[in-house]
Design a protein around this motif. Structure first.
Motif, PDB file in Angstrom:
ATOM      1  N   MET A   1       0.838  -1.174   0.000  1.00 45.99           N
ATOM      2  CA  MET A   1       0.000   0.000   0.000  1.00 45.99           C
ATOM      3  C   MET A   1       0.889   1.245   0.000  1.00 45.99           C
ATOM      4  SD  MET A   1      -2.785   1.039   2.837  1.00 45.99           S
ATOM      5  CE  MET A   1      -4.144   2.015   2.337  1.00 45.99           C
ATOM      6  N   GLU A   2       0.552   2.209  -0.801  1.00 49.29           N
ATOM      7  CA  GLU A   2       1.330   3.431  -0.890  1.00 49.29           C
ATOM      8  C   GLU A   2       0.868   4.428   0.161  1.00 49.29           C
ATOM      9  OE1 GLU A   2       1.511   5.046  -4.824  1.00 49.29           O
ATOM     10  OE2 GLU A   2       1.600   3.073  -5.719  1.00 49.29           O
ATOM     11  N   ASP A   3       1.819   5.164   0.736  1.00 47.05           N
ATOM     12  CA  ASP A   3       1.476   6.203   1.694  1.00 47.05           C
ATOM     13  C   ASP A   3       0.882   7.415   0.983  1.00 47.05           C
ATOM     14  OD1 ASP A   3       2.400   4.696   3.822  1.00 47.05           O
ATOM     15  OD2 ASP A   3       4.417   5.517   3.701  1.00 47.05           O
ATOM     16  N   LEU A   4       1.432   7.724  -0.181  1.00 49.52           N
ATOM     17  CA  LEU A   4       0.980   8.884  -0.943  1.00 49.52           C
ATOM     18  C   LEU A   4       1.405   8.698  -2.383  1.00 49.52           C
ATOM     19  CD1 LEU A   4      -0.017  11.898  -1.154  1.00 49.52           C
ATOM     20  CD2 LEU A   4       2.367  12.518  -0.773  1.00 49.52           C
ATOM     21  N   LYS A   5       0.550   9.124  -3.302  1.00 46.98           N
ATOM     22  CA  LYS A   5       0.927   9.104  -4.708  1.00 46.98           C
ATOM     23  C   LYS A   5       0.355  10.347  -5.354  1.00 46.98           C
ATOM     24  CE  LYS A   5       0.898   6.518  -8.982  1.00 46.98           C
ATOM     25  NZ  LYS A   5       0.647   5.255  -9.627  1.00 46.98           N
ATOM     26  N   PHE A   6       1.197  11.062  -6.071  1.00 44.34           N
ATOM     27  CA  PHE A   6       0.777  12.229  -6.843  1.00 44.34           C
ATOM     28  C   PHE A   6       1.228  11.985  -8.264  1.00 44.34           C
ATOM     29  CE2 PHE A   6       1.840  16.162  -8.978  1.00 44.34           C
ATOM     30  CZ  PHE A   6       0.681  16.904  -8.807  1.00 44.34           C
ATOM     31  N   GLU A   7       0.346  12.164  -9.208  1.00 40.05           N
ATOM     32  CA  GLU A   7       0.706  11.981 -10.611  1.00 40.05           C
ATOM     33  C   GLU A   7       0.054  13.087 -11.411  1.00 40.05           C
ATOM     34  OE1 GLU A   7      -0.080   8.643 -14.009  1.00 40.05           O
ATOM     35  OE2 GLU A   7       0.565   7.954 -12.046  1.00 40.05           O
ATOM     36  N   GLN A   8       0.825  13.673 -12.300  1.00 39.19           N
ATOM     37  CA  GLN A   8       0.309  14.739 -13.149  1.00 39.19           C
ATOM     38  C   GLN A   8       0.809  14.496 -14.562  1.00 39.19           C
ATOM     39  OE1 GLN A   8       2.038  18.813 -13.059  1.00 39.19           O
ATOM     40  NE2 GLN A   8       0.010  19.391 -12.309  1.00 39.19           N
ATOM     41  N   LYS A   9      -0.103  14.449 -15.507  1.00 39.97           N
ATOM     42  CA  LYS A   9       0.274  14.280 -16.906  1.00 39.97           C
ATOM     43  C   LYS A   9      -0.280  15.465 -17.668  1.00 39.97           C
ATOM     44  CE  LYS A   9       0.374   9.266 -16.840  1.00 39.97           C
ATOM     45  NZ  LYS A   9      -0.037   8.026 -17.501  1.00 39.97           N
ATOM     46  N   GLU A  37       6.071  24.098  -7.383  1.00 42.09           N
ATOM     47  CA  GLU A  37       4.729  24.486  -7.819  1.00 42.09           C
ATOM     48  C   GLU A  37       4.308  23.575  -8.963  1.00 42.09           C
ATOM     49  OE1 GLU A  37       3.878  28.640  -8.449  1.00 42.09           O
ATOM     50  OE2 GLU A  37       5.475  29.184  -7.039  1.00 42.09           O
ATOM     51  N   LEU A  38       3.183  22.906  -8.773  1.00 41.62           N
ATOM     52  CA  LEU A  38       2.639  22.014  -9.799  1.00 41.62           C
ATOM     53  C   LEU A  38       1.180  22.378 -10.015  1.00 41.62           C
ATOM     54  CD1 LEU A  38       4.204  18.644  -8.635  1.00 41.62           C
ATOM     55  CD2 LEU A  38       4.859  19.992 -10.615  1.00 41.62           C
ATOM     56  N   GLY A  39       0.928  23.080 -11.100  1.00 40.04           N
ATOM     57  CA  GLY A  39      -0.439  23.512 -11.371  1.00 40.04           C
ATOM     58  C   GLY A  39      -0.916  24.471 -10.297  1.00 40.04           C
ATOM     59  N   PRO A  40      -2.108  24.234  -9.759  1.00 42.44           N
ATOM     60  CA  PRO A  40      -2.659  25.165  -8.772  1.00 42.44           C
ATOM     61  C   PRO A  40      -2.094  24.982  -7.364  1.00 42.44           C
ATOM     62  CG  PRO A  40      -4.205  23.395  -9.162  1.00 42.44           C
ATOM     63  CD  PRO A  40      -3.056  23.194 -10.123  1.00 42.44           C
ATOM     64  N   GLY A  41      -1.321  23.948  -7.133  1.00 43.10           N
ATOM     65  CA  GLY A  41      -0.838  23.669  -5.782  1.00 43.10           C
ATOM     66  C   GLY A  41       0.675  23.632  -5.696  1.00 43.10           C
ATOM     67  N   VAL A  42       1.145  23.406  -4.476  1.00 41.35           N
ATOM     68  CA  VAL A  42       2.575  23.301  -4.205  1.00 41.35           C
ATOM     69  C   VAL A  42       2.837  21.943  -3.565  1.00 41.35           C
ATOM     70  CG1 VAL A  42       4.519  24.253  -2.895  1.00 41.35           C
ATOM     71  CG2 VAL A  42       2.823  25.789  -3.881  1.00 41.35           C
ATOM     72  N   LEU A  43       3.816  21.228  -4.091  1.00 45.75           N
ATOM     73  CA  LEU A  43       4.233  19.943  -3.540  1.00 45.75           C
ATOM     74  C   LEU A  43       5.455  20.198  -2.676  1.00 45.75           C
ATOM     75  CD1 LEU A  43       4.007  16.831  -3.496  1.00 45.75           C
ATOM     76  CD2 LEU A  43       5.494  16.799  -5.502  1.00 45.75           C
ATOM     77  N   THR A  44       5.383  19.804  -1.398  1.00 44.95           N
ATOM     78  CA  THR A  44       6.492  20.000  -0.466  1.00 44.95           C
ATOM     79  C   THR A  44       6.995  18.643  -0.009  1.00 44.95           C
ATOM     80  OG1 THR A  44       5.490  22.058   0.299  1.00 44.95           O
ATOM     81  CG2 THR A  44       7.176  21.093   1.703  1.00 44.95           C
ATOM     82  N   MET A  45       8.316  18.446  -0.085  1.00 44.49           N
ATOM     83  CA  MET A  45       8.923  17.172   0.309  1.00 44.49           C
ATOM     84  C   MET A  45      10.191  17.445   1.098  1.00 44.49           C
ATOM     85  SD  MET A  45       8.755  15.184  -3.354  1.00 44.49           S
ATOM     86  CE  MET A  45       9.488  16.561  -4.226  1.00 44.49           C
ATOM     87  N   GLN A  46      10.515  16.560   2.015  1.00 44.97           N
ATOM     88  CA  GLN A  46      11.786  16.599   2.728  1.00 44.97           C
ATOM     89  C   GLN A  46      12.738  15.660   1.991  1.00 44.97           C
ATOM     90  OE1 GLN A  46      12.451  18.576   5.389  1.00 44.97           O
ATOM     91  NE2 GLN A  46      10.389  19.382   5.241  1.00 44.97           N
ATOM     92  N   VAL A  47      13.869  16.194   1.539  1.00 43.49           N
ATOM     93  CA  VAL A  47      14.830  15.413   0.760  1.00 43.49           C
ATOM     94  C   VAL A  47      16.161  15.394   1.510  1.00 43.49           C
ATOM     95  CG1 VAL A  47      16.007  15.168  -1.459  1.00 43.49           C
ATOM     96  CG2 VAL A  47      13.684  16.115  -1.378  1.00 43.49           C
ATOM     97  N   PRO A  48      16.703  14.212   1.786  1.00 44.01           N
ATOM     98  CA  PRO A  48      17.987  14.139   2.488  1.00 44.01           C
ATOM     99  C   PRO A  48      19.142  14.577   1.576  1.00 44.01           C
ATOM    100  CG  PRO A  48      17.321  11.954   1.800  1.00 44.01           C
ATOM    101  CD  PRO A  48      16.186  12.880   1.461  1.00 44.01           C
ATOM    102  N   ASP A  49      20.330  14.610   2.140  1.00 45.60           N
ATOM    103  CA  ASP A  49      21.511  15.056   1.386  1.00 45.60           C
ATOM    104  C   ASP A  49      21.887  14.120   0.242  1.00 45.60           C
ATOM    105  OD1 ASP A  49      21.798  17.331   2.916  1.00 45.60           O
ATOM    106  OD2 ASP A  49      23.184  16.388   4.319  1.00 45.60           O
ATOM    107  N   THR A  50      21.534  12.840   0.343  1.00 49.24           N
ATOM    108  CA  THR A  50      21.836  11.904  -0.740  1.00 49.24           C
ATOM    109  C   THR A  50      20.559  11.216  -1.196  1.00 49.24           C
ATOM    110  OG1 THR A  50      22.341  10.116   0.808  1.00 49.24           O
ATOM    111  CG2 THR A  50      24.192  11.452   0.054  1.00 49.24           C
TER     112      THR A  50
END
Length: 94
Positions: A1-9, A37-50
């Motif tokens: 099961m996925e925690d979250l999925k966002f897809e935009q085509k 910024e993706l379309g009308p919204g903003v996608l925010t993610m925490q990304v580690p150094d690697t």
């Protein structure tokens, strides 16, 4: 099961595609908190150094597909992985 999925085509001009890739690159360079910024919204993610990366190019049926994939563990998974595993008590010497 996925925690979250966002897809935009969507169809983009070459300049719009370049702007999207530049915005992602700028966001990644900016630090651990990546906002895009993706379309009308903003996608925010925490990304580690690697991060892990995969680049794939397919040519099939007169179409070229370029995939650039970046992946990393979530913050909670990184925290769990960095915790030392409990050690078993050692037997006393006889």
């Amino acid at each position: 099961m996925e925690d979250l999925k966002f897809e935009q085509k969507r169809t983009l001009s070459r300049a719009e595609a370049a702007a999207l890739v530049k915005a992602l690159a700028t966001a990644l360079e900016g630090g651990e908190k990546v906002e895009l910024e993706l379309g009308p919204g903003v996608l925010t993610m925490q990304v580690p150094d690697t991060v892990r990366s995969e680049v794939e190019v397919e040519v099939e049926d007169g179409e070229i597909e370029l995939e650039i994939e970046l992946s990393w563990a979530t913050a909670s998974a990184r925290a769990t992985a960095s915790q030392p595993e409990p050690s078993e008590p050692s037997e006393p010497d006889e």
